[in-house]
Design a protein around this motif. Sequence first.
Motif, PDB file in Angstrom:
ATOM      1  N   ARG A  79     -16.969 -27.511   2.618  1.00 26.36           N
ATOM      2  CA  ARG A  79     -16.366 -26.214   1.978  1.00 26.36           C
ATOM      3  C   ARG A  79     -16.075 -26.470   0.838  1.00 26.36           C
ATOM      4  O   ARG A  79     -15.383 -26.933   0.123  1.00 26.36           O
ATOM      5  CB  ARG A  79     -15.264 -26.157   3.149  1.00 26.36           C
ATOM      6  CG  ARG A  79     -14.778 -24.364   2.516  1.00 26.36           C
ATOM      7  CD  ARG A  79     -12.808 -24.163   2.942  1.00 26.36           C
ATOM      8  NE  ARG A  79     -13.108 -24.503   3.983  1.00 26.36           N
ATOM      9  CZ  ARG A  79     -11.851 -24.859   4.761  1.00 26.36           C
ATOM     10  NH1 ARG A  79     -11.234 -26.128   4.468  1.00 26.36           N
ATOM     11  NH2 ARG A  79     -12.222 -24.884   6.393  1.00 26.36           N
ATOM     12  N   PHE A  89     -15.795 -23.833  -2.932  1.00 21.05           N
ATOM     13  CA  PHE A  89     -15.137 -22.544  -3.447  1.00 21.05           C
ATOM     14  C   PHE A  89     -15.853 -22.322  -4.954  1.00 21.05           C
ATOM     15  O   PHE A  89     -16.078 -23.260  -6.001  1.00 21.05           O
ATOM     16  CB  PHE A  89     -13.497 -23.004  -3.521  1.00 21.05           C
ATOM     17  CG  PHE A  89     -12.724 -23.196  -2.822  1.00 21.05           C
ATOM     18  CD1 PHE A  89     -12.084 -22.257  -1.596  1.00 21.05           C
ATOM     19  CD2 PHE A  89     -12.348 -24.980  -2.190  1.00 21.05           C
ATOM     20  CE1 PHE A  89     -11.654 -22.572  -1.055  1.00 21.05           C
ATOM     21  CE2 PHE A  89     -12.277 -25.391  -0.580  1.00 21.05           C
ATOM     22  CZ  PHE A  89     -11.317 -23.545  -0.024  1.00 21.05           C
ATOM     23  N   ASN A  96     -15.603 -15.033   2.407  1.00 17.83           N
ATOM     24  CA  ASN A  96     -15.420 -16.036   2.716  1.00 17.83           C
ATOM     25  C   ASN A  96     -17.259 -16.554   3.722  1.00 17.83           C
ATOM     26  O   ASN A  96     -16.946 -15.713   4.875  1.00 17.83           O
ATOM     27  CB  ASN A  96     -14.593 -16.404   3.675  1.00 17.83           C
ATOM     28  CG  ASN A  96     -13.244 -16.445   2.202  1.00 17.83           C
ATOM     29  OD1 ASN A  96     -13.496 -16.366   0.675  1.00 17.83           O
ATOM     30  ND2 ASN A  96     -11.500 -16.499   2.805  1.00 17.83           N
ATOM     31  N   THR A 150     -17.837 -19.054   7.048  1.00 19.58           N
ATOM     32  CA  THR A 150     -17.630 -20.610   7.607  1.00 19.58           C
ATOM     33  C   THR A 150     -17.902 -20.425   8.604  1.00 19.58           C
ATOM     34  O   THR A 150     -19.251 -19.978   9.283  1.00 19.58           O
ATOM     35  CB  THR A 150     -16.024 -20.108   8.278  1.00 19.58           C
ATOM     36  OG1 THR A 150     -15.478 -21.551   8.755  1.00 19.58           O
ATOM     37  CG2 THR A 150     -16.299 -18.479   9.182  1.00 19.58           C
ATOM     38  N   LEU A 158      -6.490 -23.375   2.255  1.00 16.13           N
ATOM     39  CA  LEU A 158      -6.755 -21.271   2.323  1.00 16.13           C
ATOM     40  C   LEU A 158      -5.698 -20.430   1.739  1.00 16.13           C
ATOM     41  O   LEU A 158      -5.979 -19.374   2.011  1.00 16.13           O
ATOM     42  CB  LEU A 158      -7.628 -21.621   3.794  1.00 16.13           C
ATOM     43  CG  LEU A 158      -8.860 -22.199   3.516  1.00 16.13           C
ATOM     44  CD1 LEU A 158      -8.711 -22.051   5.255  1.00 16.13           C
ATOM     45  CD2 LEU A 158     -10.241 -21.894   2.922  1.00 16.13           C
ATOM     46  N   TYR A 184     -13.267 -17.169  -3.626  1.00 12.78           N
ATOM     47  CA  TYR A 184     -13.806 -17.756  -2.358  1.00 12.78           C
ATOM     48  C   TYR A 184     -14.793 -18.502  -1.702  1.00 12.78           C
ATOM     49  O   TYR A 184     -14.858 -19.364  -2.548  1.00 12.78           O
ATOM     50  CB  TYR A 184     -14.673 -16.202  -2.200  1.00 12.78           C
ATOM     51  CG  TYR A 184     -16.267 -16.299  -2.394  1.00 12.78           C
ATOM     52  CD1 TYR A 184     -17.270 -16.904  -1.601  1.00 12.78           C
ATOM     53  CD2 TYR A 184     -16.519 -15.931  -4.358  1.00 12.78           C
ATOM     54  CE1 TYR A 184     -18.788 -16.782  -2.325  1.00 12.78           C
ATOM     55  CE2 TYR A 184     -17.364 -16.328  -4.493  1.00 12.78           C
ATOM     56  CZ  TYR A 184     -17.905 -16.852  -3.757  1.00 12.78           C
ATOM     57  OH  TYR A 184     -20.004 -17.088  -5.039  1.00 12.78           O
ATOM     58  N   TYR A 185     -14.915 -19.350  -0.485  1.00 13.78           N
ATOM     59  CA  TYR A 185     -15.719 -20.772  -0.356  1.00 13.78           C
ATOM     60  C   TYR A 185     -16.969 -19.466   0.797  1.00 13.78           C
ATOM     61  O   TYR A 185     -17.069 -18.999   0.981  1.00 13.78           O
ATOM     62  CB  TYR A 185     -14.870 -21.228   0.335  1.00 13.78           C
ATOM     63  CG  TYR A 185     -14.162 -20.473   1.897  1.00 13.78           C
ATOM     64  CD1 TYR A 185     -14.561 -21.174   2.838  1.00 13.78           C
ATOM     65  CD2 TYR A 185     -12.300 -20.360   1.983  1.00 13.78           C
ATOM     66  CE1 TYR A 185     -14.040 -21.137   4.079  1.00 13.78           C
ATOM     67  CE2 TYR A 185     -12.144 -19.722   2.883  1.00 13.78           C
ATOM     68  CZ  TYR A 185     -12.547 -19.965   3.557  1.00 13.78           C
ATOM     69  OH  TYR A 185     -12.671 -19.363   5.454  1.00 13.78           O
ATOM     70  N   ARG A 186     -17.404 -20.785   0.366  1.00 15.07           N
ATOM     71  CA  ARG A 186     -18.838 -20.920   1.627  1.00 15.07           C
ATOM     72  C   ARG A 186     -18.726 -22.609   2.229  1.00 15.07           C
ATOM     73  O   ARG A 186     -18.480 -23.443   1.674  1.00 15.07           O
ATOM     74  CB  ARG A 186     -20.362 -21.229   0.855  1.00 15.07           C
ATOM     75  CG  ARG A 186     -20.327 -19.091   0.139  1.00 15.07           C
ATOM     76  CD  ARG A 186     -21.994 -19.551  -1.020  1.00 15.07           C
ATOM     77  NE  ARG A 186     -22.178 -19.602   0.301  1.00 15.07           N
ATOM     78  CZ  ARG A 186     -24.010 -19.573  -0.319  1.00 15.07           C
ATOM     79  NH1 ARG A 186     -23.971 -19.480  -2.234  1.00 15.07           N
ATOM     80  NH2 ARG A 186     -24.519 -19.998   0.618  1.00 15.07           N
TER      81      ARG A 186
END
Length: 203
Positions: free
Chosen positions: A46, A48, A87, A89, A98, A112-114
Amino acid sequence: MFITQKIKSKPSLIKFIIISTLLSLNFNLAIAQDAPDGATPQARIRIFGQNGKPTNMKYSFQGHEVKESTGGNLGGAFASMLGVARNSTIGIPATNTLDTMRQHNHNLSKLYYREFSIPANVPITISNAIIGLTNVNNTHHDGKIITYQPSCQSNKLTFVARPGRDYEAIASSTSAQCGVILLEVNADGSTTPLVNVENSADH
């Protein structure tokens, strides 16, 4: 009359069976082509990022160089700037990071995250940056005041993922200092900092 209809329907039935078989073969072939190689051990990570604070990942696999970025490409940066970044996931357990994401949001930049599947047993390189903005303010005497926000580029962090494990790359500081911390994510969402990683200043 019934027999005549039955005989006439045979060519249509045969045609239907042939078409169905071909479609089935094509569908199964497409699945086989799209499915990942089961022989390649995988891990997940993950990453950010946000507008002005991208995180980048790079590795070489099967003769190809793979580059991924969160917050570093035009689309991601623009979505972060507008506050509409989503995001992405693939099932990595939720961590305390998170729960605190909103604390890092500021005007024109949403964190945000991937999440990505990555090959295990392959060196993975992570780095991040802060891209400071240049502000120009006009004065009353036809002059200008130019201010520069701080910018920096982190060292590169390189690690080798273990098969079936989950990871999380987070910024080491919330200030203008760049840096990446790599965490291993456990099944219950707890994290363990990794120390067996290499840092390089070569950008």
